[in-house]
Write an enzyme that holds these catalytic residues in place. Structure first.
Site, PDB file in Angstrom:
ATOM      1  N   GLY A  41       1.040  -1.420   0.007  1.00 36.89           N
ATOM      2  CA  GLY A  41      -0.061   0.105   0.086  1.00 36.89           C
ATOM      3  C   GLY A  41       0.870   1.335  -0.020  1.00 36.89           C
ATOM      4  N   GLY A  43      -0.275   4.410   0.236  1.00 33.52           N
ATOM      5  CA  GLY A  43      -1.313   5.527   0.910  1.00 33.52           C
ATOM      6  C   GLY A  43      -0.257   6.354   2.080  1.00 33.52           C
ATOM      7  N   PHE A  44      -1.109   7.031   2.642  1.00 32.44           N
ATOM      8  CA  PHE A  44      -0.343   7.807   3.852  1.00 32.44           C
ATOM      9  C   PHE A  44       0.409   6.830   4.798  1.00 32.44           C
ATOM     10  CE2 PHE A  44      -3.795  10.809   2.933  1.00 32.44           C
ATOM     11  CZ  PHE A  44      -3.008  11.937   2.682  1.00 32.44           C
ATOM     12  N   VAL A 109      -1.798  -7.338  -4.572  1.00 32.87           N
ATOM     13  CA  VAL A 109      -1.500  -8.369  -3.644  1.00 32.87           C
ATOM     14  C   VAL A 109      -2.804  -9.483  -3.917  1.00 32.87           C
ATOM     15  CG1 VAL A 109      -1.220  -9.456  -1.568  1.00 32.87           C
ATOM     16  CG2 VAL A 109       0.035  -7.411  -2.067  1.00 32.87           C
ATOM     17  N   GLU A 205     -18.229  18.181   2.531  1.00 32.67           N
ATOM     18  CA  GLU A 205     -17.271  18.943   1.637  1.00 32.67           C
ATOM     19  C   GLU A 205     -17.724  19.025   0.063  1.00 32.67           C
ATOM     20  OE1 GLU A 205     -13.339  18.496   4.314  1.00 32.67           O
ATOM     21  OE2 GLU A 205     -13.672  17.149   2.846  1.00 32.67           O
ATOM     22  N   ASP A 334      -5.900   2.674   7.552  1.00 29.53           N
ATOM     23  CA  ASP A 334      -7.282   2.125   7.501  1.00 29.53           C
ATOM     24  C   ASP A 334      -7.662   0.645   7.540  1.00 29.53           C
ATOM     25  OD1 ASP A 334      -8.115   4.919   7.581  1.00 29.53           O
ATOM     26  OD2 ASP A 334      -8.186   5.008   5.026  1.00 29.53           O
ATOM     27  N   ALA A 349      -6.289  10.416   8.024  1.00 28.14           N
ATOM     28  CA  ALA A 349      -4.803  10.387   7.567  1.00 28.14           C
ATOM     29  C   ALA A 349      -4.028  10.695   8.725  1.00 28.14           C
ATOM     30  CB  ALA A 349      -4.780  11.686   6.503  1.00 28.14           C
ATOM     31  N   GLN A 350      -3.999  11.800   9.331  1.00 33.02           N
ATOM     32  CA  GLN A 350      -2.961  11.735  10.523  1.00 33.02           C
ATOM     33  C   GLN A 350      -2.768  10.493  11.384  1.00 33.02           C
ATOM     34  OE1 GLN A 350      -4.346  14.254  13.900  1.00 33.02           O
ATOM     35  NE2 GLN A 350      -6.215  14.492  13.164  1.00 33.02           N
TER      36      GLN A 350
END
Length: 452
Positions: A41, A43-44, A109, A205, A334, A349-350
């Site tokens: 992965g 991502g973040f 994967v 948003e 996540d 994200a944090q």
């Protein structure tokens, strides 16, 4: 001597070259193989884990089915034509330039074998290969969840990738174009009705940005229709918008959305989504554009580990983010279900960055023979949501703020958090242009592919 992603003890497996190499042994000493850390992965969480391992004496192999890292918090701005895809994404392969012990593999994967310490990965046009690991970090993220109604996906795209964002953008802009061509008033009303299912941060948003697009950006662009008369409906089964935020913040956001012209409908469940619109609370809402911002589920990879998962498919990990009874296997971001003080760590994200950084540093210490005794602790820097131009909300503990100054903080944080300098410069320039002119530069509808 160049080492590969394929272990020499498994000669039948296909090899993948890496930048890292074996240490040259001293005379008479056995050859020492460097440990291999596979991160699934980009991502973040995955990027943070790889970065934390940059000084470790090990091979770091990052695998992702995409060749880019997406700055997810701004994905809704691609969907509403504020930004282009390249402005919020960065190629993962840049990791090889910046980090000498890292290699990147474009693959998906498809299997994990904890007993043999290998994973199966399918590369485009390259077939399936087995990759051995000493440490495995699963940071595979989430995917949209339709709560058992996957048939809704055909009519209500979710927002998790650049492809999703471009699909939504085309769907929104096409609805206005078609509304300008039809003579049927009923069909025109349906085309100019936008329904968003899910009033979490993404739904809020997206709805606010869509309202600004209709009332400001498209103003004067059509002679036969008035885009400002578009109906934007935000639905949620919870009793209020932003249910994870404090109730006062939720009330502020609801008032702001209504001021922007968004109709907020809560405590109602969506029963059907089809090409004509949605059925919610027993009532039909005709709409040509239904967007799904309601739920997410974990990637299928945590279940491949054979460990326990929660209802969303996230792996239940220990306080060190390790998979129980699977030494050297971690799940972060996540894809992990982490409890702290009796509450789950939020999937933001944090949190993903902190988890990835923690696991990377933990592995680096273990490689040096040091034992980590301190479990993972999530430090909540606060949660934010932006509700159109000049307004954002912030919640951190007992601190609840909203308004223009909070919006400036949101702008500053998001620009600094973008993955590359060029992203920051492009986004800053585009935001300034949009702020003062109301225009958006990415109002493109892709042409349909026609075979020759």
């Amino acid at each position: 001597m160049t080492e590969t992603l394929q272990e020499s003890r498994r000669p039948s497996q296909e090899s993948v070259p890496l930048r890292a190499s074996k240490r040259l042994p001293s005379a008479g000493a056995p050859e020492v193989r460097r440990k291999r850390i596979v991160i699934v992965g980009g991502g973040f969480a995955g990027i943070a884990a790889a970065h934390a391992l940059r000084h470790s004496d090990a091979e770091v192999a990052l695998i992702d089915r995409r060749n880019h890292h997406i700055f997810q918090p701004l994905l809704y701005q691609v969907a509403t034509a504020v930004l282009s895809p390249a402005e919020i994404a960065a190629p993962i392969r840049q990791l090889e330039v910046k980090q000498r012990n890292a290699s990147v593999l474009l693959a998906e994967v498809t299997g994990v074998d904890i007993a043999s310490r290998t994973i199966e990965a399918s590369s485009p046009g390259g077939g399936i290969r087995e990759i051995a690991f000493d440490y495995l970090v699963v940071a595979a993220g989430m995917r949209p969840s339709y709560f058992g109604h996957d048939e809704f996906a055909r009519y209500a795209p979710a927002l998790k990738s650049l492809g999703d964002a471009e699909t939504i953008r085309a769907k929104i802009l096409s609805a206005f174009e078609l509304a300008a061509t039809t003579e049927d008033e009923g069909e025109r009303a349906r085309l100019m009705t936008f329904v968003l299912v899910g009033a979490g941060p993404t739904g809020v948003e997206l709805a606010a940005s869509l309202a600004h697009l209709a009332k400001v950006t498209l103003r004067g662009n059509f002679r036969r229709i008035d885009p400002a008369k578009a109906s934007i409906i935000l639905l949620d089964g919870a009793k209020r918008v932003l249910p994870t935020f404090a109730e006062p913040v939720s009330r502020w956001v609801t008032r702001r959305l209504m001021k922007l012209g968004v109709k907020v409908v809560t405590d109602v469940k969506v029963e059907m989504v089809d090409e004509q619109g949605v059925i919610a609370g027993g009532r039909r809402i005709p709409s040509a554009t239904v967007l799904w911002t309601a739920g997410v589920a974990a990637s299928p990879i945590p279940k491949m580990l054979g460990t326990k998962t929660d209802r969303a498919g996230r792996a239940l990990v220990d306080p060190f983010l390790k998979v129980v009874d699977a030494p050297g296997v971690f799940v972060v971001g996540d894809a992990a279900s982490v409890m702290q003080n009796g509450h789950p760590v939020p999937g933001v994200a944090q949190a993903a960055i902190q988890e990835g950084r923690y696991v990377g540093r933990l592995i680096a210490k273990e490689l040096k023979g040091r034992k980590v005794k301190r479990p993972f602790r999530y430090f909540n820097k606060g949660n934010m949501a932006v509700v159109g131009k000049n307004y954002a909300v912030l919640e951190r503990g007992r601190l609840h703020t909203g308004g223009f100054l909070t919006w400036l903080v949101w702008v500053f944080i998001h620009i600094l958090s973008l993955p590359q300098l060029q992203n920051r410069l492009r986004v800053q320039r585009q935001w300034l242009w949009s702020y003062f002119t109301g225009q958006r530069s990415s109002r493109l509808i892709p042409e349909a592919h026609e075979p020759p």
